[in-house]
Design a protein around this motif. Structure first.
Motif, mmCIF file in Angstrom:
data_model
loop_
_atom_site.group_PDB
_atom_site.id
_atom_site.type_symbol
_atom_site.label_atom_id
_atom_site.label_comp_id
_atom_site.label_asym_id
_atom_site.label_seq_id
_atom_site.Cartn_x
_atom_site.Cartn_y
_atom_site.Cartn_z
ATOM 1 N N PRO A 8 -5.828 -3.650 -2.487
ATOM 2 C CA PRO A 8 -6.321 -2.298 -2.166
ATOM 3 C C PRO A 8 -5.632 -1.199 -2.957
ATOM 4 N N ILE A 22 -10.240 4.053 -8.140
ATOM 5 C CA ILE A 22 -11.159 5.057 -7.596
ATOM 6 C C ILE A 22 -10.651 6.461 -7.915
ATOM 7 N N LEU A 23 -9.344 6.657 -7.824
ATOM 8 C CA LEU A 23 -8.779 7.964 -8.183
ATOM 9 C C LEU A 23 -9.066 8.294 -9.641
ATOM 10 N N THR A 45 -5.851 7.324 3.292
ATOM 11 C CA THR A 45 -5.075 6.147 3.688
ATOM 12 C C THR A 45 -5.923 5.104 4.388
ATOM 13 N N GLN A 91 0.840 -1.193 0.000
ATOM 14 C CA GLN A 91 0.000 0.000 0.000
ATOM 15 C C GLN A 91 0.873 1.240 0.000
ATOM 16 N N PHE A 133 -8.624 3.681 3.139
ATOM 17 C CA PHE A 133 -9.451 2.930 2.205
ATOM 18 C C PHE A 133 -9.290 1.438 2.474
ATOM 19 N N GLU A 167 -7.201 -0.973 -6.361
ATOM 20 C CA GLU A 167 -8.581 -0.480 -6.255
ATOM 21 C C GLU A 167 -8.592 1.015 -5.941
ATOM 22 N N GLU A 168 -7.638 1.451 -5.132
ATOM 23 C CA GLU A 168 -7.546 2.882 -4.828
ATOM 24 C C GLU A 168 -7.169 3.675 -6.075
ATOM 25 N N SER A 224 -10.979 -2.529 1.455
ATOM 26 C CA SER A 224 -11.817 -3.273 0.515
ATOM 27 C C SER A 224 -11.773 -4.740 0.875
ATOM 28 N N ALA A 276 -14.105 -2.808 -6.135
ATOM 29 C CA ALA A 276 -14.073 -2.007 -4.912
ATOM 30 C C ALA A 276 -15.470 -1.603 -4.473
ATOM 31 N N HIS A 298 0.771 5.611 -0.867
ATOM 32 C CA HIS A 298 -0.109 6.760 -1.055
ATOM 33 C C HIS A 298 0.725 8.019 -0.934
ATOM 34 N N ILE A 316 -3.658 11.534 -0.521
ATOM 35 C CA ILE A 316 -4.532 10.405 -0.836
ATOM 36 C C ILE A 316 -5.011 9.779 0.461
#
Length: 467
Positions: free
Chosen positions: A139, A146-147, A105, A97, A107, A142-143, A109, A452, A99, A103
């Motif tokens: 994750p 989403i972004l 942190t 992970q 998140f 998926e993040e 799923s 997600a 970020h 962003i």
């Protein structure tokens, strides 16, 4: 006698007084009620007019606010509608992970990916829905999805590029590559795509995905020919969500003197949408753009459906838009009739007819089938804003098929909020007996967004083959 007459008494007849009092009292009460009733009616009328004025101001403020957001967004980079700096370094927060400081942190799923093995990821195995096993969720990917869905394109690109360089996602690393390939394809960044292809071929010793030219990708062609007319088609509902289309219209107007605007799909309008479109058309008139109006009369019919002569709504925008379009169509007699209705409704002088100073051409909309009766339902290129109409069409299609196949071969991007609406709309279909839903040819950015958001729980998701 005068005094007795005044109070309803008659001299020498006291016994009859009791019978006269109620009648006199009723007369007085009735008179008082009449006065009170008139006062209440006046007060109600005043309150109603005041309330309408407040609603009108609120509607105008809403239109102003939407336009302000559009003008503010237009000042940002086209590929990044975010206040976040795109060059912020990524930081590690845990296993797999990463970020940046801007962003989120937290998140989390719990949705598993739809791909069981590395061979399947690389496209060497045929996909079969019943045999698809659940694997560990990623994750970070998926993040990034989403972004991308929220318009933070550069940030998503930065995350995927870092994931590829660090190469610490194990068997899921190819997914980061495919997501980045899709991102460059959607953004039409062929140079970055080909550069990534060389790296991919060197690392995996296999052929990378192939660049798809817009005119051969199956999407609606967007000709690079300078003589081509930029075209914009409005959706079924003309409301505040058209602001994104008007942003595109503004961009088109900067590069072309001729614009094509299609109203053939419009089925309903509201005052906010009318106000936004009215301002856009007036701006095009001031800039003397030539226009090709497709199915403009359909738009006038939809506007008329929400108008009533003598009824003052929260804003004059629908009336003014109707008059503006009638002038563009050079329907002088129809314009004058509508202007009289507008004059009666708002108690103002009727506006004078002004023929357009630029060239305006009309065209008839091409016939579009309401219901897709083929084996597959073709999803649109973009899913954003309200998904009510899309879900309605899918529902109609599902009544003809037990296996509902949603063809996503043209689908490039799903807005974050729209994905949640789509999930809610598909739940009733998936819960129907003997009904199942499948997404086919999904690009990897959309696939991870769907994972997600939980669409995997209502439908099988088959990613696009990379070839």
């Amino acid at each position: 006698m005068g005094i007795f007459k005044l109070f309803g008494k008659k001299p020498g007849r006291e016994e009859s007084n009791s019978s006269d009092k109620p009648a006199s009292k009723k007369t007085r009460v009735k008179g008082q009620n009449t006065v009170i009733g008139q006062f209440q009616d006046d007060e109600a009328l005043t309150h109603s007019l005041t309330e309408k004025k407040h609603i009108a101001r609120a509607t105008e403020r809403k239109i102003d606010a939407i336009e302000f957001e559009m003008s503010r967004d237009m000042g940002r980079p086209k590929t990044l509608q975010s206040k976040s700096p795109v060059d912020e370094p990524l930081k590690r927060t845990g296993p797999n992970q990463f970020h940046s400081d801007f962003i989120a942190t937290d998140f989390q799923s719990t949705i598993a990916l739809s791909l069981p093995t590395t061979e399947l990821l690389l496209g060497h195995t045929e996909l079969n829905a019943p045999s698809m096993a659940q694997t560990e969720s990623i994750p970070l990917l998926e993040e990034a999805a989403i972004l991308f869905a929220t318009g933070q394109i550069k940030v998503a690109e930065h995350m995927l590029r870092s994931a590829i360089d660090l190469d610490n996602l194990g068997n899921a690393t190819p997914l980061a590559w495919f997501m980045l390939f899709d991102l460059y394809q959607i953004e039409q960044n062929q140079y970055a795509f080909e550069s990534l292809s060389l790296d991919y071929a060197g690392k995996y010793e296999t052929s990378p995905p192939v660049w798809r030219n817009p005119e051969t990708s199956g999407n609606e062609p967007e000709s690079k020919d300078e003589s081509a007319i930029p075209s914009l088609t409005f959706p079924s509902k003309l409301d505040g969500d058209i602001i994104k289309l008007l942003q595109k219209l503004n961009n088109f107007s900067e590069n072309s003197k001729v614009l094509k605007i299609d109203f053939g799909r419009v089925k309903s309008v509201d005052p906010v949408g009318c106000g936004l479109l009215l301002r856009a058309i007036r701006n095009l008139k001031k800039s003397k753009h030539d226009l090709v109006l497709v199915a403009a009369q359909n738009l006038t019919e939809q506007i008329r459906s929400i108008l009533e002569v003598g009824r003052r709504d929260e804003t004059e925008a629908p009336w003014l838009l109707l008059l503006e379009v009638l002038q563009l169509l050079q329907l002088k007699e129809v314009f004058e009739e509508a202007s009289i209705d507008y004059c009666v409704t708002f108690e103002v002088s009727p506006p004078a007819f002004e023929a357009p100073t630029s060239k305006v051409t009309t065209a008839v909309a091409e016939a579009v089938p309401e219901v897709d009766t083929s084996d597959r339902f073709l999803m649109p290129k973009f899913i954003e804003g309200s998904t009510d109409e899309l879900v309605k069409q899918i529902t109609t299609h599902s009544k003809l098929h037990d296996l509902v196949i949603l063809d996503c071969s043209q689908l490039e991007r799903v807005e974050f909020g729209a994905s949640a609406q789509l999930l809610n709309g598909l739940v009733p279909i998936s819960s129907t007996k003997n009904k199942s839903i499948q997404f086919h040819e999904v690009n990897y950015l959309v696939m991870h967004l769907f994972n997600a958001m939980g669409l995997k729980n209502v439908a099988a998701i088959f990613p696009r083959k990379q070839s």
